[in-house]
Scaffold this motif. Structure first.
Motif, PDB file in Angstrom:
ATOM      1  N   TYR A  93       0.819  -1.213   0.000  1.00  8.42           N
ATOM      2  CA  TYR A  93       0.000   0.000   0.000  1.00  8.42           C
ATOM      3  C   TYR A  93       0.858   1.270   0.000  1.00  8.42           C
ATOM      4  CZ  TYR A  93      -2.903  -3.748   1.825  1.00  8.42           C
ATOM      5  OH  TYR A  93      -3.534  -4.950   2.008  1.00  8.42           O
ATOM      6  N   ALA A  94       2.147   1.144  -0.318  1.00  5.09           N
ATOM      7  CA  ALA A  94       3.083   2.247  -0.151  1.00  5.09           C
ATOM      8  C   ALA A  94       2.806   3.423  -1.078  1.00  5.09           C
ATOM      9  CB  ALA A  94       4.516   1.757  -0.349  1.00  5.09           C
ATOM     10  N   SER A  95       2.085   3.205  -2.176  1.00  3.89           N
ATOM     11  CA  SER A  95       1.787   4.316  -3.077  1.00  3.89           C
ATOM     12  C   SER A  95       0.676   5.206  -2.520  1.00  3.89           C
ATOM     13  CB  SER A  95       1.376   3.791  -4.459  1.00  3.89           C
ATOM     14  OG  SER A  95       0.188   3.027  -4.367  1.00  3.89           O
ATOM     15  N   ARG A  96       0.026   4.740  -1.437  1.00  2.00           N
ATOM     16  CA  ARG A  96      -1.046   5.516  -0.805  1.00  2.00           C
ATOM     17  C   ARG A  96      -0.469   6.370   0.316  1.00  2.00           C
ATOM     18  NH1 ARG A  96      -5.281   0.415  -0.120  1.00  2.00           N
ATOM     19  NH2 ARG A  96      -5.042  -0.385  -2.251  1.00  2.00           N
ATOM     20  N   TRP A  97      -1.241   7.345   0.767  1.00  2.00           N
ATOM     21  CA  TRP A  97      -0.790   8.219   1.826  1.00  2.00           C
ATOM     22  C   TRP A  97      -0.987   7.541   3.180  1.00  2.00           C
ATOM     23  CZ3 TRP A  97       2.658  11.204   3.019  1.00  2.00           C
ATOM     24  CH2 TRP A  97       2.566  12.222   3.966  1.00  2.00           C
ATOM     25  N   VAL A  98      -0.350   8.080   4.210  1.00  2.00           N
ATOM     26  CA  VAL A  98      -0.329   7.427   5.524  1.00  2.00           C
ATOM     27  C   VAL A  98      -1.690   7.376   6.201  1.00  2.00           C
ATOM     28  CG1 VAL A  98       2.100   7.975   5.906  1.00  2.00           C
ATOM     29  CG2 VAL A  98       0.335   9.596   6.646  1.00  2.00           C
ATOM     30  N   THR A  99      -2.661   8.118   5.679  1.00  2.00           N
ATOM     31  CA  THR A  99      -4.011   8.068   6.242  1.00  2.00           C
ATOM     32  C   THR A  99      -4.776   6.821   5.818  1.00  2.00           C
ATOM     33  OG1 THR A  99      -4.755   9.424   4.390  1.00  2.00           O
ATOM     34  CG2 THR A  99      -4.209  10.573   6.440  1.00  2.00           C
ATOM     35  N   GLY A 107       8.489  17.480   4.184  1.00  2.00           N
ATOM     36  CA  GLY A 107       8.485  17.167   2.764  1.00  2.00           C
ATOM     37  C   GLY A 107       9.872  17.025   2.172  1.00  2.00           C
ATOM     38  N   SER A 108       9.894  16.650   0.897  1.00  2.00           N
ATOM     39  CA  SER A 108      11.137  16.397   0.173  1.00  2.00           C
ATOM     40  C   SER A 108      11.266  17.351  -1.007  1.00  2.00           C
ATOM     41  CB  SER A 108      11.169  14.951  -0.332  1.00  2.00           C
ATOM     42  OG  SER A 108      12.171  14.777  -1.300  1.00  2.00           O
ATOM     43  N   ILE A 109      12.353  18.139  -1.008  1.00  2.00           N
ATOM     44  CA  ILE A 109      12.620  19.002  -2.162  1.00  2.00           C
ATOM     45  C   ILE A 109      12.847  18.145  -3.402  1.00  2.00           C
ATOM     46  CG2 ILE A 109      14.270  20.608  -3.181  1.00  2.00           C
ATOM     47  CD1 ILE A 109      14.632  21.861  -0.492  1.00  2.00           C
ATOM     48  N   GLY A 110      13.527  17.013  -3.193  1.00  2.00           N
ATOM     49  CA  GLY A 110      13.771  16.113  -4.321  1.00  2.00           C
ATOM     50  C   GLY A 110      12.490  15.645  -4.966  1.00  2.00           C
ATOM     51  N   ALA A 111      11.494  15.301  -4.138  1.00  2.00           N
ATOM     52  CA  ALA A 111      10.212  14.857  -4.687  1.00  2.00           C
ATOM     53  C   ALA A 111       9.521  15.995  -5.427  1.00  2.00           C
ATOM     54  CB  ALA A 111       9.320  14.339  -3.558  1.00  2.00           C
ATOM     55  N   ALA A 112       9.659  17.222  -4.907  1.00  2.00           N
ATOM     56  CA  ALA A 112       9.043  18.367  -5.569  1.00  2.00           C
ATOM     57  C   ALA A 112       9.669  18.635  -6.922  1.00  2.00           C
ATOM     58  CB  ALA A 112       9.172  19.607  -4.674  1.00  2.00           C
ATOM     59  N   VAL A 113      11.004  18.566  -6.991  1.00  2.00           N
ATOM     60  CA  VAL A 113      11.691  18.803  -8.259  1.00  2.00           C
ATOM     61  C   VAL A 113      11.316  17.732  -9.270  1.00  2.00           C
ATOM     62  CG1 VAL A 113      13.936  18.908  -9.391  1.00  2.00           C
ATOM     63  CG2 VAL A 113      13.601  20.030  -7.191  1.00  2.00           C
ATOM     64  N   ALA A 114      11.320  16.468  -8.813  1.00  2.00           N
ATOM     65  CA  ALA A 114      11.012  15.366  -9.731  1.00  2.00           C
ATOM     66  C   ALA A 114       9.584  15.464 -10.249  1.00  2.00           C
ATOM     67  CB  ALA A 114      11.216  14.027  -9.027  1.00  2.00           C
ATOM     68  N   ALA A 150       2.000  13.779  -1.859  1.00  2.00           N
ATOM     69  CA  ALA A 150       1.929  14.212  -0.463  1.00  2.00           C
ATOM     70  C   ALA A 150       3.310  14.488   0.117  1.00  2.00           C
ATOM     71  CB  ALA A 150       1.214  13.154   0.367  1.00  2.00           C
ATOM     72  N   LEU A 151       4.323  13.810  -0.390  1.00  2.00           N
ATOM     73  CA  LEU A 151       5.673  13.956   0.143  1.00  2.00           C
ATOM     74  C   LEU A 151       6.388  15.203  -0.352  1.00  2.00           C
ATOM     75  CD1 LEU A 151       6.933  10.265   0.014  1.00  2.00           C
ATOM     76  CD2 LEU A 151       6.601  11.653   2.054  1.00  2.00           C
ATOM     77  N   ARG A 152       5.820  15.898  -1.323  1.00  2.00           N
ATOM     78  CA  ARG A 152       6.473  17.105  -1.830  1.00  2.00           C
ATOM     79  C   ARG A 152       6.514  18.172  -0.738  1.00  2.00           C
ATOM     80  NH1 ARG A 152       3.040  17.379  -7.486  1.00  2.00           N
ATOM     81  NH2 ARG A 152       3.834  15.416  -8.374  1.00  2.00           N
ATOM     82  N   LEU A 164       0.925  17.157   4.071  1.00  2.00           N
ATOM     83  CA  LEU A 164       1.874  17.299   5.173  1.00  2.00           C
ATOM     84  C   LEU A 164       1.432  18.372   6.151  1.00  2.00           C
ATOM     85  CD1 LEU A 164       5.316  16.923   3.373  1.00  2.00           C
ATOM     86  CD2 LEU A 164       4.439  15.486   5.213  1.00  2.00           C
ATOM     87  N   LYS A 165       0.837  19.431   5.637  1.00  2.00           N
ATOM     88  CA  LYS A 165       0.347  20.489   6.527  1.00  2.00           C
ATOM     89  C   LYS A 165      -0.764  19.983   7.439  1.00  2.00           C
ATOM     90  CE  LYS A 165       1.481  24.266   3.329  1.00  2.00           C
ATOM     91  NZ  LYS A 165       0.944  25.351   2.466  1.00  2.00           N
TER      92      LYS A 165
END
Length: 546
Positions: free
Chosen positions: A91-97, A159-166, A223-225, A231-232
């Motif tokens: 289920y890793a592609s889903r969010w933690v909720t 969050g992850s800057i790397g995920a945002a850039v990608a 969500a990880l961006r 995340l908020k």
């Protein structure tokens, strides 16, 4: 959730297989490992899980070490731990909720506490830390009180800057962000800004661009961006909970040629290359990081935006090493390798070891059993009673045990003395830490005055950590002082004086003469020091012999 087995590659310091064993209380502290976005927590003989690798990478140097145990194996070898793994890879592609992640973890943590009676230690990598935050938010203060500490490896709390850039492209991180520039250089060189295809033949891309940064369209990836709405909305770590952040702290200096061939030199802290340091350490109560330093050389083409035509990298402290050496040896500060980083792995082990140690009694209660435990071997002295009429033993006034006697030999008095169960004329006596073997004495003239079993008798000797030794005595003492009316014995060493105990407690329980400090598991002894007449002071006991 599953109990992690001991795998064959994990050996103790003697080369034998690691053995799972309880702590001195006979209990096991549950330790739960939770993987990140694209990993797995499964621990088996294949040893492919995120926590099943050996911590063999050395911070800021090229090369590896040769540990004998995996990350999980080290914790199992501590003793007093029961290691579990929580795996949500399906289920890793889903969010933690999602019900299969945060809510399921909340139930697992509560179950472990209820079954073990021990607060749970959580170790989480990356998104596993966010899953833990969600679980604790759902369980509220009741669940938070059942968790002792959380140890995170590279959790992107903000969050992850790397995920945002990608996920968002060239403009995502902004030209003013040094970390954003580095991420864009790597991604543009590999041609992965808007593609999930990966050129596996390119070692540089394989080493630096993680697959999770390329699969940027899933619910979890969005969500990880950094700055995402998800995340908020995620609750912070509970107030008062110990959160230990273990992070990669890579510093990269980019030497390049930018547009119109101008020289460019940019220094950037890129964290673990996926999660920046600030995000990984956000809200943490303890922060530990593994520093790495690299230099990059890059050239860009004006016709292709920032597409990098050539990219080279080396460690700053080993610049003579070629890029091939760097890529052949995994990077110790990289997000997916944090659990292999020896420095961080040792920090994690220390946090867990200290936690387990604090739960075990600080005072060691030792039941003396000569002729059963071998303690009669090599006595400090041997005294021969020569079978004389004046050499005999009767019931001890010091140790409340059925096999404890007071012996009179050659005008000397020895108490307590423990009788050889196979030879009634032989006794091992204790005078402080000195062991005296008495032979050829008449069997007891009187029956023992106590009938308590050995492990239920009162201590007859205690030692303090500073070297003070206190032993019980059967003689009359000086005047009583409030709260401690009975002269239990005498102490020698740094706190020389009188051992005080309550008369009503004597012989009643196995810790008579000691005061329990239940919050720490430490037993205390009341001593009226020679320099403080009439005042009894409590001191922690290291070992109590009974």
């Amino acid at each position: 959730m599953a109990l992690a087995p001991v795998i064959s590659k994990d050996k103790d310091n003697t080369g034998a297989a690691v053995k799972i064993r309880s702590d001195p209380r006979g209990k096991y502290v549950p330790v739960v490992y939770i993987h990140g976005w694209t990993g797995s927590s499964v621990h088996n003989e294949a040893a492919k899980g995120a926590f099943s690798l050996k911590p063999d990478l050395l911070t800021s140097r090229i090369g590896t070490a040769a540990p004998t145990r995996t990350l999980i194996g080290n914790v199992q070898d501590l003793g007093g731990t029961a290691v579990f793994t929580f795996d949500y890879a399906r289920y890793a592609s889903r969010w933690v909720t999602d019900d299969n992640i945060g809510p399921a973890l909340a139930k697992a943590l509560n179950c472990l506490y209820e079954r073990s009676g021990e607060k749970v230690i959580v170790v989480a990598h990356s998104m596993g830390g966010l899953a833990t935050r969600q679980a604790l938010a759902l369980g509220g203060s009741a669940l938070a009180s059942k968790v002792s500490q959380v140890i995170t490896f590279g959790t992107p709390n903000t969050g992850s800057i790397g995920a945002a850039v990608a996920g968002l492209g060239v403009d995502a991180a902004g030209l003013t962000s040094g970390a954003g520039l580095v991420f864009r250089l790597w991604l543009s060189y590999c041609g992965k800004l808007k593609s999930a295809d990966q050129n596996s033949s390119d070692l540089l891309c394989s080493a630096f661009v993680p697959q999770q940064l390329l699969s940027f369209n899933s619910e979890a990836a969005v969500a990880l961006r950094a700055g995402s709405q998800q995340l908020k909305q995620l609750a912070p770590w509970p107030s008062g909970l110990s959160v230990r952040a273990l992070s990669g702290a890579a510093e990269v200096t980019v030497n390049g040629q930018g547009f119109f061939k101008q020289k460019v030199k940019t220094e950037a802290g890129v964290g673990d290359i996926v999660v920046d340091l600030g995000s990984a350490q956000s809200q943490a109560t303890t922060k530990k990081q593994a520093p790495c330093a690299y230099e990059m050389d890059a050239r860009t083409s004006i016709n292709n935006g920032i597409k990098t035509e050539w990219l080279g990298i080396a460690t700053k402290n080993e610049v003579s090493r070629s890029v091939v050496n760097l890529l052949t040896h995994p990077i110790p500060c990289y997000h997916g390798n944090l659990m292999r980083n020896m420095d961080l792995a040792l920090e994690q082990l220390g946090f867990i070891a200290d936690d387990v140690q604090l739960r075990t009694p600080a005072t060691k209660l030792v039941t003396v059993r000569p002729w059963r435990d071998g303690s009669e071997a090599g006595p400090d002295r041997v005294v021969d009673g020569k079978a004389l009429p004046e050499s005999y033993c009767n019931g001890s006034n010091v140790a409340g045990r059925a096999d404890a006697f007071r012996c009179f030999v050659d005008h000397g008095v020895y108490d307590p003395c423990l009788q050889n169960p196979a030879k009634a004329t032989e006794y091992l006596c204790y005078f402080g830490l000195e062991r005296i073997l008495i032979q050829n004495v008449r069997p007891q003239a009187k029956v023992p005055s106590r009938t308590a079993p050995a492990d239920q008798s009162s201590p007859f000797l205690v030692t303090l950590k500073d070297g003070t030794i206190c032993r019980t005595s059967s003689g009359a003492g000086p005047p009583a002082i409030p709260g401690y009316p009975y002269w239990a014995g005498s102490c020698s060493g740094p706190h020389a004086g009188i051992w005080r105990a309550r008369l009503a407690d004597r012989g009643v329980n196995p810790t008579s003469g000691l005061v329990n400090e239940a919050s720490s598991g430490t037993w205390l002894i009341a001593i009226e020091e020679d320099t403080k007449s009439g005042q009894a002071t409590l001191h922690p006991v290291a070992v109590a012999y009974r």
